[in-house]
Design a protein around this motif. Structure first.
Motif, PDB file in Angstrom:
ATOM      1  N   ASN A  45       7.290  -6.455 -64.849  1.00 44.35           N
ATOM      2  CA  ASN A  45       6.420  -6.905 -65.945  1.00 44.35           C
ATOM      3  C   ASN A  45       5.009  -7.295 -65.508  1.00 44.35           C
ATOM      4  OD1 ASN A  45       8.065  -6.449 -68.173  1.00 44.35           O
ATOM      5  ND2 ASN A  45       9.251  -8.289 -67.731  1.00 44.35           N
ATOM      6  N   THR A  51       4.328  -3.829 -67.374  1.00 38.25           N
ATOM      7  CA  THR A  51       4.553  -3.949 -68.821  1.00 38.25           C
ATOM      8  C   THR A  51       4.438  -2.587 -69.512  1.00 38.25           C
ATOM      9  OG1 THR A  51       2.231  -4.556 -69.075  1.00 38.25           O
ATOM     10  CG2 THR A  51       3.818  -6.363 -69.047  1.00 38.25           C
ATOM     11  N   GLN A  54       7.722  -0.860 -68.939  1.00 37.13           N
ATOM     12  CA  GLN A  54       8.766  -1.449 -69.803  1.00 37.13           C
ATOM     13  C   GLN A  54       8.580  -1.021 -71.255  1.00 37.13           C
ATOM     14  OE1 GLN A  54      11.465  -3.539 -68.696  1.00 37.13           O
ATOM     15  NE2 GLN A  54      12.115  -2.853 -70.721  1.00 37.13           N
ATOM     16  N   ARG A  55       7.323  -1.004 -71.706  1.00 39.23           N
ATOM     17  CA  ARG A  55       7.040  -0.631 -73.097  1.00 39.23           C
ATOM     18  C   ARG A  55       7.390   0.844 -73.337  1.00 39.23           C
ATOM     19  NH1 ARG A  55       1.369  -2.883 -74.075  1.00 39.23           N
ATOM     20  NH2 ARG A  55       0.878  -1.081 -72.797  1.00 39.23           N
TER      21      ARG A  55
END
Ligand code: CA
Length: 367
Positions: A45, A51, A54-55
């Motif tokens: 993250n 991030t 992950q997104r």
């Protein structure tokens, strides 16, 4: 609708025998339910990079209603960060999120899909890859290693880096131990620096211990998060070495070829969406982070001198051309990139560049 709910709503739940149930066609979603392992080169993250990975994973999972779910493993969780490529190439992982210049040891062609010193900006890079023949050649390079690559994020123009002293002349680069990956690192080696490539998570300790004197990473938002200002105070621009760094994601080729056409469309659309969203996020957050670095942490922002920039530009020309000559396929990528860059410079002079100059003229909205 899930299979069980379907049977129930059809009012046959209590009566359904195995034979009766098997006469129902299977709902499409349960036929191709898959879980993919995503390995990344980023700390878990980490803003903008971890991030983004992950997104992207969440987006694929959600768009497919979970029929294609992606689980993210951050740097070191499944494999060390720089082994992400081999992991996906060999099938240990299914998909990676990274930046292609980390794989330049496999083929110099990968540099052109991450960042080239004095190369393309983020919008130009997207234009070349989507509409200038770049993707077809990237697919050709990826195929040699058993992966199907995509753009999946962009940092925009990066900063030139953090230095523990001012670097005004070429002399200041002699023996300078600096973290800079890709072709940019090679350019700095040619002017006498000792450039190394370190994964993100290892940079701060190296800077703190004095193992390196300087580092580049990304830009204000990311660099603030790593806390480089605690160790070094001179923050240079522009990031000549990474004018619009593409983040990439590649799927193991066999896994990719085994996906249904709708899953393929979901994956490629999710990549494309993330490419835009990540760039917007970097652009939005760099502004505020730069203010924090300067006003709160008293970071000294410096522009590279013309002497340094000219010398680096000259070396960059040699390094990029040599990379382009490293093998036949890389040569094709280089030729395509060069042709596109020439036209892009012609257009940007009249568009972005001319507009940015105009916007800096001394007038303003309102009174
Ligand atoms: Ca960088």
């Amino acid at each position: 609708m899930k299979r069980r709910e379907f049977i129930k709503s059809a009012g046959v739940a209590g009566l359904a025998t195995a034979a009766a149930a098997s006469s129902f066609p299977k709902p499409a979603l349960s036929q191709g339910r898959k879980q993919l392992k995503m390995v990344t080169t980023w700390p878990k993250n980490f803003p903008g990079l971890g991030t983004t990975a992950q997104r992207l994973a969440d987006r694929i999972t959600t768009m497919s209603d979970g029929s294609l779910s992606v689980k993210v493993f951050s740097a070191g969780e499944l494999v060390p960060p720089f082994e992400s490529f081999d992991a996906v190439s060999s099938g240990t992982g299914d998909i990676y999120h990274a930046a292609e210049y980390y794989w330049q040891g496999k083929s110099k062609a990968f540099n052109f899909y991450a960042a080239v010193p004095f190369g393309l900006t983020a919008t130009e890079q997207s234009a070349w890859i989507n509409h200038g023949g770049g993707q077809q050649l990237w697919d050709e390079v990826g195929k040699k290693f058993g992966v199907k690559p995509f753009m999946a994020g962009n940092t925009g123009v990066q900063m030139g880096g953090w230095f523990n002293k001012e670097v005004n002349s070429l002399e200041d680069y002699k023996g300078l131990k600096i973290r800079m990956p890709g072709l940019g690192g090679e350019v700095l080696r040619r002017i006498g620096a000792a450039a190394v490539s370190l994964p993100g998570g290892e940079i701060f300790p190296a800077l703190q211990s004095g193992a390196i004197d300087a580092t580049e990473w990304v830009g204000p938002w990311n660099d603030l998060a790593f806390g480089f200002y605690k160790v070094t105070k001179y923050y240079y621009y522009p990031g000549f070495h990474e004018p619009g760094t593409t983040l990439s994601s590649a799927v193991n080729l066999k896994v990719w070829e085994g996906l249904s056409s709708s899953h393929k469309a979901i994956v490629s659309s999710a990549m494309s969406a993330e490419n835009d969203v990540a760039l917007a996020e970097f652009n939005a957050k760099n502004n505020g982070a730069l203010n924090t670095l300067v006003n709160k942490h008293k970071v000294k922002v410096r522009k590279f001198s013309d002497e340094v920039m000219n010398a680096i530009g000259k070396r960059a020309g040699e390094v990029v051309a040599e990379a382009g000559a490293s093998d036949a396929l890389t040569g094709k990528v280089y030729d395509s990139f060069l042709k596109f860059r020439k036209n892009a410079i012609g257009w940007s002079k009249l568009s972005d560049q001319a507009y940015w100059d105009a916007r800096l003229l001394p007038f303003k909205y309102g009174k």
